[in-house]
Design an enzyme around this catalytic site. Sequence first.
Site, mmCIF file in Angstrom:
data_model
loop_
_atom_site.group_PDB
_atom_site.id
_atom_site.type_symbol
_atom_site.label_atom_id
_atom_site.label_comp_id
_atom_site.label_asym_id
_atom_site.label_seq_id
_atom_site.Cartn_x
_atom_site.Cartn_y
_atom_site.Cartn_z
ATOM 1 N N HIS A 176 0.849 -1.199 0.000
ATOM 2 C CA HIS A 176 0.000 0.000 0.000
ATOM 3 C C HIS A 176 0.880 1.242 0.000
ATOM 4 O O HIS A 176 1.861 1.325 0.735
ATOM 5 C CB HIS A 176 -0.906 0.042 1.227
ATOM 6 C CG HIS A 176 -1.677 1.320 1.335
ATOM 7 N ND1 HIS A 176 -2.824 1.560 0.589
ATOM 8 C CD2 HIS A 176 -1.457 2.455 2.063
ATOM 9 C CE1 HIS A 176 -3.264 2.774 0.871
ATOM 10 N NE2 HIS A 176 -2.464 3.334 1.746
ATOM 11 N N ASP A 234 -15.260 2.742 7.462
ATOM 12 C CA ASP A 234 -14.192 3.705 7.188
ATOM 13 C C ASP A 234 -14.644 4.739 6.165
ATOM 14 O O ASP A 234 -14.389 5.931 6.332
ATOM 15 C CB ASP A 234 -12.940 2.984 6.683
ATOM 16 C CG ASP A 234 -11.893 3.969 6.197
ATOM 17 O OD1 ASP A 234 -11.407 4.770 7.011
ATOM 18 O OD2 ASP A 234 -11.589 3.963 4.987
ATOM 19 N N ARG A 250 -15.227 12.922 8.794
ATOM 20 C CA ARG A 250 -14.006 13.590 9.259
ATOM 21 C C ARG A 250 -13.573 14.683 8.290
ATOM 22 O O ARG A 250 -13.051 15.719 8.694
ATOM 23 C CB ARG A 250 -12.884 12.561 9.430
ATOM 24 C CG ARG A 250 -13.066 11.644 10.620
ATOM 25 C CD ARG A 250 -12.128 10.439 10.556
ATOM 26 N NE ARG A 250 -10.745 10.867 10.379
ATOM 27 C CZ ARG A 250 -9.836 10.180 9.677
ATOM 28 N NH1 ARG A 250 -10.166 9.055 9.074
ATOM 29 N NH2 ARG A 250 -8.607 10.629 9.581
ATOM 30 N N SER A 274 -7.767 4.154 9.424
ATOM 31 C CA SER A 274 -8.474 4.257 8.139
ATOM 32 C C SER A 274 -7.757 3.434 7.070
ATOM 33 O O SER A 274 -8.375 2.635 6.353
ATOM 34 C CB SER A 274 -8.563 5.725 7.713
ATOM 35 O OG SER A 274 -9.115 5.846 6.419
ATOM 36 N N LYS A 292 -8.786 -1.112 5.747
ATOM 37 C CA LYS A 292 -8.995 -1.605 4.375
ATOM 38 C C LYS A 292 -7.973 -2.680 4.020
ATOM 39 O O LYS A 292 -8.288 -3.657 3.350
ATOM 40 C CB LYS A 292 -8.926 -0.444 3.382
ATOM 41 C CG LYS A 292 -10.057 0.565 3.535
ATOM 42 C CD LYS A 292 -10.094 1.568 2.415
ATOM 43 C CE LYS A 292 -8.990 2.603 2.506
ATOM 44 N NZ LYS A 292 -9.181 3.571 3.591
#
Length: 437
Positions: A82, A161, A168, A183, A187
């Site tokens: 990621h 999320d 947010r 967050s 995922k």
Amino acid sequence: MRMYDLIMKKRNGDTLSKEEIEFMVNGFTRGEIPDYQMSAMMMAVYFQGMNEEETLYLTMAMAHSGDMLDLSGISGVKVDKHSTGGVGDKTSLALTPMVAACGVKVAKMSGRGLGHTGGTIDKLESFPGFSTEIDEQTFLDNVNRIGMAIMGQTADLAPADKKLYALRDVTATVDNMSLIASSIMSKKLASGADAIVLDVKTGSGAFMKKEADAFALAQEMTKLGNNAGRKTYAVISDMDQPLGAAVGNALEVKEAIDTLQGHGPKDFTELCLTLGSYMLLAAGAANTCEEAREQLIQAVERGDALAKFAEFVEAQGGDKTVVFHPEKLPRAAIAEEILSEQEGYVSHIQCDEIGICSLILGGGRETKDSEIDLSVGLLLRKKKGDFVKKGECLAVIYANDREKLEIAKKRFLKAYTITKEMGEIPPFIKGVILPQS
């Protein structure tokens, strides 16, 4: 249990239990807890913070709020990567086939771009016929057969999320380390990989502008991954200028292909080798970083990585001949050089501004419904530390609209700072956080 009591508890600086956090996340996801109460809770968290256990409970509750992808049908260790995002970040396109060519399984879910950061799915759609809208069984079969697959994130992956981030975003509570880390990691954990390698960017084109903040986020995310039972590494890399030379969808695909052929930009190649080495280590396919790096280099030199990319493109409906003939990729009608207005060294590039230039040309989305022009973008000829003469080419700009080209060109020139003296060039890889850290 009442949300009112939980808000007051966190407002007063007390610690929320696992059951309280699950009650809050599940109730909000189902619509039983209203936005105004969750907004109050997020503001309380913003000011009071969350400890390590609370952050893990929040992450796991969000991960379990929807579908959890089951990758048990895939043999071997499954590794995911990621990136926190940036300009010119086409890493998955080159890295994934390099790793898969070394025998490590990569089952990846990716998103589309929004704003000045590009999305892997958009880039892959530069291949005619390519689709990431494949069903779960095809996804699993492709990983088993080819060693890699990339599909779009489903709406049911960590829905808490998505809902919480939207709240947010409009209540000034995005910028909290626990909330950012949970967050991202919710995922990743819902995506089912056994091990995760994180590429945490820092600099003017990154979410974390300050290096210290990037390290703090990387530490937080690796702790979350490891506490959740997933072997997690983090690499902190530079995003104070675009990654590689290409910015724009088809242009970045071409650069990824160049890299798989062994002649990609130095910084981009280094990032792929660094991330790939830790992916191989995490899967147990190598005992040391040096051994892993050599495997990746050999996969490129033998042509295995490029062949793997072509196999992947074909398996998801794309025209694999484009991998070997990248001149078939979408091409803009106009290609124009941007010339330097002064002489000296490139001492600074306002990285996010380069991304915005591509956005202006049509290479990104202003809103989630915007149409993307895959052919437009920029190809940088000069980066930080390079000497440039007056009238020499800084970049080539690719466009299909003359008016947009002129607007982007002016903005591009303002993003470059050229000085008489060459400034210090900081290291590209800032550091690595290992699972035991």
